[in-house]
Motif scaffolding. Structure first.
Motif, mmCIF file in Angstrom:
data_model
loop_
_atom_site.group_PDB
_atom_site.id
_atom_site.type_symbol
_atom_site.label_atom_id
_atom_site.label_comp_id
_atom_site.label_asym_id
_atom_site.label_seq_id
_atom_site.Cartn_x
_atom_site.Cartn_y
_atom_site.Cartn_z
ATOM 1 N N GLY A 69 0.814 -1.210 0.000
ATOM 2 C CA GLY A 69 0.000 0.000 0.000
ATOM 3 C C GLY A 69 0.849 1.263 0.000
ATOM 4 N N LEU A 70 1.888 1.286 0.810
ATOM 5 C CA LEU A 70 2.761 2.461 0.850
ATOM 6 C C LEU A 70 3.465 2.684 -0.480
ATOM 7 N N ILE A 71 3.913 1.609 -1.099
ATOM 8 C CA ILE A 71 4.587 1.741 -2.394
ATOM 9 C C ILE A 71 3.621 2.243 -3.452
ATOM 10 N N LEU A 72 2.431 1.657 -3.519
ATOM 11 C CA LEU A 72 1.485 2.024 -4.566
ATOM 12 C C LEU A 72 0.897 3.412 -4.380
ATOM 13 N N VAL A 73 0.726 3.845 -3.136
ATOM 14 C CA VAL A 73 0.070 5.131 -2.893
ATOM 15 C C VAL A 73 1.059 6.283 -2.813
ATOM 16 N N PHE A 74 2.181 6.093 -2.119
ATOM 17 C CA PHE A 74 3.061 7.224 -1.853
ATOM 18 C C PHE A 74 4.380 7.206 -2.617
ATOM 19 N N PHE A 75 5.038 6.063 -2.720
ATOM 20 C CA PHE A 75 6.417 6.052 -3.206
ATOM 21 C C PHE A 75 6.576 5.819 -4.695
ATOM 22 N N ASP A 76 5.662 5.129 -5.322
ATOM 23 C CA ASP A 76 5.832 4.799 -6.732
ATOM 24 C C ASP A 76 4.526 5.053 -7.473
ATOM 25 N N LYS A 77 4.077 6.300 -7.441
ATOM 26 C CA LYS A 77 2.832 6.652 -8.118
ATOM 27 C C LYS A 77 3.032 6.598 -9.626
ATOM 28 N N THR A 78 1.988 6.217 -10.312
ATOM 29 C CA THR A 78 2.025 6.180 -11.761
ATOM 30 C C THR A 78 0.869 6.992 -12.314
ATOM 31 N N VAL A 79 1.019 7.423 -13.550
ATOM 32 C CA VAL A 79 -0.042 8.130 -14.244
ATOM 33 C C VAL A 79 -0.756 7.115 -15.115
ATOM 34 N N ARG A 80 -1.961 6.738 -14.720
ATOM 35 C CA ARG A 80 -2.752 5.721 -15.416
ATOM 36 C C ARG A 80 -1.976 4.417 -15.616
ATOM 37 N N GLY A 81 -1.061 4.120 -14.730
ATOM 38 C CA GLY A 81 -0.347 2.858 -14.774
ATOM 39 C C GLY A 81 0.745 2.783 -15.813
ATOM 40 N N ASP A 82 1.033 3.863 -16.545
ATOM 41 C CA ASP A 82 2.017 3.779 -17.616
ATOM 42 C C ASP A 82 3.432 4.114 -17.143
ATOM 43 N N GLU A 83 3.639 5.355 -16.786
ATOM 44 C CA GLU A 83 4.965 5.813 -16.417
ATOM 45 C C GLU A 83 4.927 6.363 -15.003
ATOM 46 N N PRO A 84 6.087 6.488 -14.366
ATOM 47 C CA PRO A 84 6.090 7.170 -13.069
ATOM 48 C C PRO A 84 5.554 8.588 -13.224
ATOM 49 N N ALA A 85 4.850 9.077 -12.210
ATOM 50 C CA ALA A 85 4.170 10.368 -12.297
ATOM 51 C C ALA A 85 5.132 11.527 -12.496
ATOM 52 N N ASP A 86 6.335 11.421 -11.954
ATOM 53 C CA ASP A 86 7.266 12.527 -12.087
ATOM 54 C C ASP A 86 8.283 12.293 -13.201
ATOM 55 N N ARG A 87 8.089 11.250 -13.986
ATOM 56 C CA ARG A 87 8.912 10.904 -15.148
ATOM 57 C C ARG A 87 10.363 10.550 -14.802
ATOM 58 N N GLU A 88 10.735 10.630 -13.561
ATOM 59 C CA GLU A 88 12.038 10.139 -13.149
ATOM 60 C C GLU A 88 11.827 9.203 -11.977
ATOM 61 N N ASN A 89 12.573 8.164 -11.938
ATOM 62 C CA ASN A 89 12.387 7.137 -10.931
ATOM 63 C C ASN A 89 13.239 7.487 -9.716
ATOM 64 N N ARG A 90 12.604 8.050 -8.677
ATOM 65 C CA ARG A 90 13.350 8.474 -7.497
ATOM 66 C C ARG A 90 13.820 7.296 -6.662
ATOM 67 N N TYR A 91 13.096 6.205 -6.687
ATOM 68 C CA TYR A 91 13.436 5.012 -5.909
ATOM 69 C C TYR A 91 13.605 3.843 -6.874
ATOM 70 N N PRO A 92 14.787 3.657 -7.440
ATOM 71 C CA PRO A 92 14.952 2.600 -8.455
ATOM 72 C C PRO A 92 14.784 1.187 -7.907
ATOM 73 N N VAL A 93 14.950 0.999 -6.600
ATOM 74 C CA VAL A 93 14.790 -0.342 -6.044
ATOM 75 C C VAL A 93 13.333 -0.804 -6.141
ATOM 76 N N LEU A 94 12.394 0.139 -6.210
ATOM 77 C CA LEU A 94 10.987 -0.232 -6.298
ATOM 78 C C LEU A 94 10.606 -0.779 -7.665
ATOM 79 N N ARG A 95 11.451 -0.598 -8.661
ATOM 80 C CA ARG A 95 11.224 -1.159 -9.996
ATOM 81 C C ARG A 95 12.216 -2.266 -10.332
ATOM 82 N N ASP A 96 13.006 -2.683 -9.350
ATOM 83 C CA ASP A 96 13.970 -3.758 -9.548
ATOM 84 C C ASP A 96 13.240 -5.091 -9.651
ATOM 85 N N ALA A 97 13.664 -5.922 -10.575
ATOM 86 C CA ALA A 97 12.966 -7.190 -10.833
ATOM 87 C C ALA A 97 13.005 -8.118 -9.617
#
Length: 135
Positions: free
Chosen positions: A16-44
């Protein structure tokens, strides 16, 4: 069992914290701020571990409820939130390894922030009211 109870609360809270606060997306496509501030959250590896932990916890929670509650109703909200969050993070994992996604993940990806709020609400409510029949 208590370990699955606390693991359910923890995984739902983390998702919940990741989806709501730390890794927001715009309609599920890209990160909302267009830069990935927390790259570990997108690590495979991180996405795969979170998917496995949350999915396993949700299934175990369904099989072993807390207390003497009815199995289906007693832990329904945390199980549904855990499975929904697990599906969102499975889709993110498949995207990170560049696998082709079925259309189902595109539908779920549009509602990832709502799923994050459900995960947060279910973890807090389940922590506060563990013996309630509908939580």
């Amino acid at each position: 069992m208590l370990p699955f109870y606390f693991l359910s609360i923890t995984t739902n809270l983390i998702m919940g914290l990741i989806l709501v606060f730390f890794d927001k997306t715009v309609r599920g496509d890209e990160p909302a701020d267009r830069e990935n501030r927390y790259p570990v959250l997108r690590d495979a590896t991180f996405l795969l571990l979170l998917t496995i932990f949350s999915g396993f916890t949700a299934i175990s929670k369904m099989l072993s409820p807390i207390g003497t509650n009815i199995v289906i109703l007693g832990d329904f909200l945390p199980v549904v939130a855990g499975l929904a969050g697990s599906i969102v993070f499975l889709g993110r994992y498949l995207e990170s390894i560049s696998a082709s996604l079925p259309d189902f993940f595109g539908l779920v990806k549009n509602y990832d922030e709502i799923i994050g709020y459900v995960c947060l609400a279910s973890s807090v409510l389940h922590l506060l009211f563990s013996k309630a029949i509908f939580l």
